[in-house]
Design a protein around this motif. Structure first.
Motif, PDB file in Angstrom:
ATOM      1  N   ARG A  74       0.833  -1.202   0.000  1.00 17.73           N
ATOM      2  CA  ARG A  74       0.000   0.000   0.000  1.00 17.73           C
ATOM      3  C   ARG A  74       0.867   1.251   0.000  1.00 17.73           C
ATOM      4  O   ARG A  74       1.892   1.311   0.681  1.00 17.73           O
ATOM      5  N   THR A  75       0.435   2.252  -0.775  1.00 20.43           N
ATOM      6  CA  THR A  75       1.003   3.591  -0.688  1.00 20.43           C
ATOM      7  C   THR A  75      -0.169   4.525  -0.417  1.00 20.43           C
ATOM      8  O   THR A  75      -1.303   4.078  -0.223  1.00 20.43           O
ATOM      9  N   GLN A  76       0.068   5.820  -0.430  1.00 19.99           N
ATOM     10  CA  GLN A  76      -1.017   6.761  -0.153  1.00 19.99           C
ATOM     11  C   GLN A  76      -2.128   6.677  -1.189  1.00 19.99           C
ATOM     12  O   GLN A  76      -3.304   6.799  -0.864  1.00 19.99           O
ATOM     13  N   ARG A  77      -1.783   6.402  -2.456  1.00 21.80           N
ATOM     14  CA  ARG A  77      -2.783   6.400  -3.537  1.00 21.80           C
ATOM     15  C   ARG A  77      -2.950   5.052  -4.220  1.00 21.80           C
ATOM     16  O   ARG A  77      -3.930   4.837  -4.941  1.00 21.80           O
ATOM     17  N   TYR A  78      -2.013   4.132  -4.007  1.00 24.43           N
ATOM     18  CA  TYR A  78      -2.017   2.902  -4.798  1.00 24.43           C
ATOM     19  C   TYR A  78      -2.002   1.646  -3.928  1.00 24.43           C
ATOM     20  O   TYR A  78      -1.570   1.662  -2.775  1.00 24.43           O
ATOM     21  N   LEU A  79      -2.481   0.553  -4.543  1.00 25.94           N
ATOM     22  CA  LEU A  79      -2.336  -0.783  -3.985  1.00 25.94           C
ATOM     23  C   LEU A  79      -1.391  -1.574  -4.882  1.00 25.94           C
ATOM     24  O   LEU A  79      -1.409  -1.404  -6.105  1.00 25.94           O
ATOM     25  N   LEU A  80      -0.595  -2.436  -4.288  1.00 27.03           N
ATOM     26  CA  LEU A  80       0.364  -3.249  -5.031  1.00 27.03           C
ATOM     27  C   LEU A  80      -0.003  -4.722  -4.819  1.00 27.03           C
ATOM     28  O   LEU A  80       0.218  -5.281  -3.746  1.00 27.03           O
ATOM     29  N   PHE A  81      -0.591  -5.343  -5.836  1.00 29.61           N
ATOM     30  CA  PHE A  81      -1.019  -6.735  -5.737  1.00 29.61           C
ATOM     31  C   PHE A  81       0.101  -7.653  -6.233  1.00 29.61           C
ATOM     32  O   PHE A  81       0.494  -7.574  -7.409  1.00 29.61           O
ATOM     33  N   PRO A  82       0.621  -8.539  -5.386  1.00 31.12           N
ATOM     34  CA  PRO A  82       1.679  -9.476  -5.828  1.00 31.12           C
ATOM     35  C   PRO A  82       1.111 -10.490  -6.808  1.00 31.12           C
ATOM     36  O   PRO A  82       0.022 -11.037  -6.587  1.00 31.12           O
ATOM     37  N   LEU A  83       1.825 -10.749  -7.881  1.00 32.51           N
ATOM     38  CA  LEU A  83       1.343 -11.640  -8.938  1.00 32.51           C
ATOM     39  C   LEU A  83       2.171 -12.925  -9.000  1.00 32.51           C
ATOM     40  O   LEU A  83       3.371 -12.902  -8.750  1.00 32.51           O
ATOM     41  N   ILE A  84       1.491 -14.015  -9.368  1.00 33.90           N
ATOM     42  CA  ILE A  84       2.235 -15.247  -9.640  1.00 33.90           C
ATOM     43  C   ILE A  84       2.828 -15.136 -11.048  1.00 33.90           C
ATOM     44  O   ILE A  84       2.434 -14.279 -11.842  1.00 33.90           O
ATOM     45  N   GLU A  85       3.747 -16.015 -11.373  1.00 34.26           N
ATOM     46  CA  GLU A  85       4.442 -15.949 -12.668  1.00 34.26           C
ATOM     47  C   GLU A  85       3.489 -16.140 -13.843  1.00 34.26           C
ATOM     48  O   GLU A  85       3.707 -15.597 -14.926  1.00 34.26           O
ATOM     49  N   ALA A  86       2.409 -16.929 -13.643  1.00 34.32           N
ATOM     50  CA  ALA A  86       1.484 -17.233 -14.737  1.00 34.32           C
ATOM     51  C   ALA A  86       0.494 -16.107 -15.039  1.00 34.32           C
ATOM     52  O   ALA A  86      -0.259 -16.195 -16.012  1.00 34.32           O
ATOM     53  N   ALA A  87       0.484 -15.059 -14.239  1.00 33.99           N
ATOM     54  CA  ALA A  87      -0.457 -13.950 -14.468  1.00 33.99           C
ATOM     55  C   ALA A  87      -0.234 -13.306 -15.839  1.00 33.99           C
ATOM     56  O   ALA A  87       0.911 -13.092 -16.252  1.00 33.99           O
ATOM     57  N   GLU A  88      -1.305 -13.016 -16.542  1.00 34.83           N
ATOM     58  CA  GLU A  88      -1.230 -12.435 -17.887  1.00 34.83           C
ATOM     59  C   GLU A  88      -1.215 -10.911 -17.781  1.00 34.83           C
ATOM     60  O   GLU A  88      -2.256 -10.263 -17.620  1.00 34.83           O
ATOM     61  N   HIS A  89      -0.039 -10.333 -17.902  1.00 34.48           N
ATOM     62  CA  HIS A  89       0.150  -8.903 -17.691  1.00 34.48           C
ATOM     63  C   HIS A  89      -0.611  -8.063 -18.713  1.00 34.48           C
ATOM     64  O   HIS A  89      -1.228  -7.042 -18.365  1.00 34.48           O
ATOM     65  N   LYS A  90      -0.597  -8.485 -19.957  1.00 38.79           N
ATOM     66  CA  LYS A  90      -1.258  -7.697 -21.008  1.00 38.79           C
ATOM     67  C   LYS A  90      -2.762  -7.591 -20.749  1.00 38.79           C
ATOM     68  O   LYS A  90      -3.367  -6.537 -20.949  1.00 38.79           O
ATOM     69  N   GLN A  91      -3.367  -8.694 -20.304  1.00 46.29           N
ATOM     70  CA  GLN A  91      -4.798  -8.675 -20.035  1.00 46.29           C
ATOM     71  C   GLN A  91      -5.124  -7.746 -18.870  1.00 46.29           C
ATOM     72  O   GLN A  91      -6.114  -7.009 -18.899  1.00 46.29           O
ATOM     73  N   LEU A  92      -4.278  -7.750 -17.846  1.00 50.91           N
ATOM     74  CA  LEU A  92      -4.502  -6.881 -16.693  1.00 50.91           C
ATOM     75  C   LEU A  92      -4.405  -5.406 -17.076  1.00 50.91           C
ATOM     76  O   LEU A  92      -5.233  -4.589 -16.667  1.00 50.91           O
ATOM     77  N   LEU A  93      -3.410  -5.079 -17.878  1.00 51.23           N
ATOM     78  CA  LEU A  93      -3.227  -3.683 -18.296  1.00 51.23           C
ATOM     79  C   LEU A  93      -4.351  -3.225 -19.219  1.00 51.23           C
ATOM     80  O   LEU A  93      -4.713  -2.043 -19.247  1.00 51.23           O
ATOM     81  N   LYS A  94      -4.931  -4.164 -19.963  1.00 51.24           N
ATOM     82  CA  LYS A  94      -6.051  -3.841 -20.839  1.00 51.24           C
ATOM     83  C   LYS A  94      -7.322  -3.589 -20.023  1.00 51.24           C
ATOM     84  O   LYS A  94      -8.120  -2.700 -20.347  1.00 51.24           O
ATOM     85  N   LEU A  95      -7.497  -4.348 -18.945  1.00 51.61           N
ATOM     86  CA  LEU A  95      -8.705  -4.226 -18.122  1.00 51.61           C
ATOM     87  C   LEU A  95      -8.666  -3.010 -17.197  1.00 51.61           C
ATOM     88  O   LEU A  95      -9.702  -2.415 -16.901  1.00 51.61           O
ATOM     89  N   PHE A  96      -7.467  -2.654 -16.728  1.00 54.10           N
ATOM     90  CA  PHE A  96      -7.343  -1.569 -15.752  1.00 54.10           C
ATOM     91  C   PHE A  96      -6.478  -0.440 -16.321  1.00 54.10           C
ATOM     92  O   PHE A  96      -5.249  -0.544 -16.377  1.00 54.10           O
ATOM     93  N   LYS A  97      -7.146   0.623 -16.738  1.00 55.69           N
ATOM     94  CA  LYS A  97      -6.438   1.765 -17.312  1.00 55.69           C
ATOM     95  C   LYS A  97      -5.603   2.457 -16.234  1.00 55.69           C
ATOM     96  O   LYS A  97      -5.998   2.534 -15.074  1.00 55.69           O
ATOM     97  N   ASN A  98      -4.463   2.941 -16.632  1.00 62.26           N
ATOM     98  CA  ASN A  98      -3.517   3.645 -15.763  1.00 62.26           C
ATOM     99  C   ASN A  98      -2.807   2.723 -14.762  1.00 62.26           C
ATOM    100  O   ASN A  98      -2.011   3.191 -13.952  1.00 62.26           O
ATOM    101  N   ALA A  99      -3.102   1.432 -14.793  1.00 59.42           N
ATOM    102  CA  ALA A  99      -2.378   0.478 -13.940  1.00 59.42           C
ATOM    103  C   ALA A  99      -1.029   0.166 -14.581  1.00 59.42           C
ATOM    104  O   ALA A  99      -0.845   0.322 -15.794  1.00 59.42           O
TER     105      ALA A  99
END
Length: 347
Positions: free
Chosen positions: A33-58
């Motif tokens: 956690r920071t003042q404005r953001y949350l940091l979710f730890p990801l497993i190696e199999a997580a699809e980064h491109k799909q996450l960035l497509k679903l969540f703008k500005n992430a």
């Protein structure tokens, strides 16, 4: 270096639910956690491109967030520092976490240290906002185990996430066990497309909700006597947008189930202290080849022989033909006492 999803706090709940649904969240590490953001730890199999497509500005970043296992060890290290040596054997290593509430057992000999327990647990588990202690056994017709808040925010309500569904829980008004999470998923995964499912003693709705999530074509009826649990179950059904697929029925199973003009493919009987007493009701509304999931308690020496014998006696008593398929342990209830689930096939 481990990857994290950095996202604005306003999108945090949505991101957490998605990551749990996809099994992309690294549950061995804390959520940063920071003042404005949350940091979710990801497993190696997580699809980064799909996450960035679903969540703008992430963004996807390298962050070495602390491991949760180390924090648990630190908690018990703190406890052994605080508790006199002669009382250390009384410490209960296990505790339940429901949403952001931790529920602990405090032996009467250590009541004077309960505030220290709560402080240490919150210090080592940042996601815990409330620490409550059990004040007695599960009892009464509503199967409630009362608790008392000993640290953090003064409340007993929380939102619990499980297998992609959200559930509002009040631990002082309803029965809910996070220890049955795995068993709920196992049953949900057995449900076939378009099955009609009846859940007796449904509580706040964990079984109906998980089944509805994992089998989108299932048609589900849920019966519960406790008015507080019924109110919460209706809220949870609406919260997860399952209004068209889960029917919530308030009342006694013995009175309400015979009124249903439906035959069921699967019946879940989640009442360990007396589900077998309702087998006659279940058989009246079960289709041929239906599956019954009947919960109960058994000691180490009773599994499976005595439990099998008890179930067979119930089947003979109501003069129905059924086949006991399996008996599975669903976690411990007390020392040498297991919560069990018997799966019965209607012939």
């Amino acid at each position: 270096m481990p990857k994290v999803l950095k996202i604005k706090k306003q999108q945090g709940q949505k991101a957490r639910i998605l990551l749990l649904e996809k099994n992309w969240l690294d549950k061995d590490r804390i959520i940063g956690r920071t003042q404005r953001y949350l940091l979710f730890p990801l497993i190696e199999a997580a699809e980064h491109k799909q996450l960035l497509k679903l969540f703008k500005n992430a963004t996807i970043e390298n962050r070495n967030l602390e491991r949760i296992k180390k924090k648990v060890v630190d908690f018990w290290k703190n406890m052994h520092t605080l508790v006199p040596k002669k009382y250390q054997k009384l410490l209960r290593r296990s505790f339940d976490i429901i949403g952001d509430i931790a529920i602990v057992e405090v032996p009467k000999e250590l009541v004077k240290l309960e505030k220290s327990f709560a402080w240490s647990l919150r210090k080592t588990h940042p996601n815990v906002k409330v620490v409550a202690k059990k004040t007695g056994p599960t009892k009464g017709k509503y199967r409630i185990r009362k608790v008392q808040v000993i640290g953090g925010e003064e409340r007993t309500e929380t939102i619990h996430l499980e297998h992609g569904v959200k559930m509002k829980v009040d631990i002082n008004k309803t029965y809910f066990s996070p220890r049955l999470s795995g068993d709920r998923l196992k049953i949900a995964n057995q449900v076939k497309p378009f099955e009609k499912v009846l859940v007796m003693f449904a509580g706040i709705g964990p079984y109906p909700l998980v089944i509805a999530k994992k089998q989108p074509t299932a048609d589900i009826w849920a019966v519960e006597l406790n008015p507080s649990a019924v109110k919460l179950m209706k809220y949870n059904v609406k919260l997860n947008k399952f209004e068209k697929r889960i029917r919530v029925i308030k009342g006694d199973v013995r009175k309400e189930v015979p009124k249903l003009k439906t035959k069921f493919d699967r019946i879940v009987m989640m009442l360990p202290t007396g589900a077998r007493e309702y087998l006659d009701i279940a058989y009246k509304v079960a289709k041929k080849n239906a599956t019954l999931h009947v919960y109960g308690f058994a000691g180490d020496e009773e599994i499976p022989a005595k439990v099998s014998s008890d179930i067979d006696k119930e089947l003979k008593k109501i003069k129905k033909n059924g086949k006991l398929i399996t008996i599975k342990k669903c976690g411990t209830y007390a020392p040498h006492v297991w919560r069990i689930c018997a799966e019965i096939k209607v012939l």
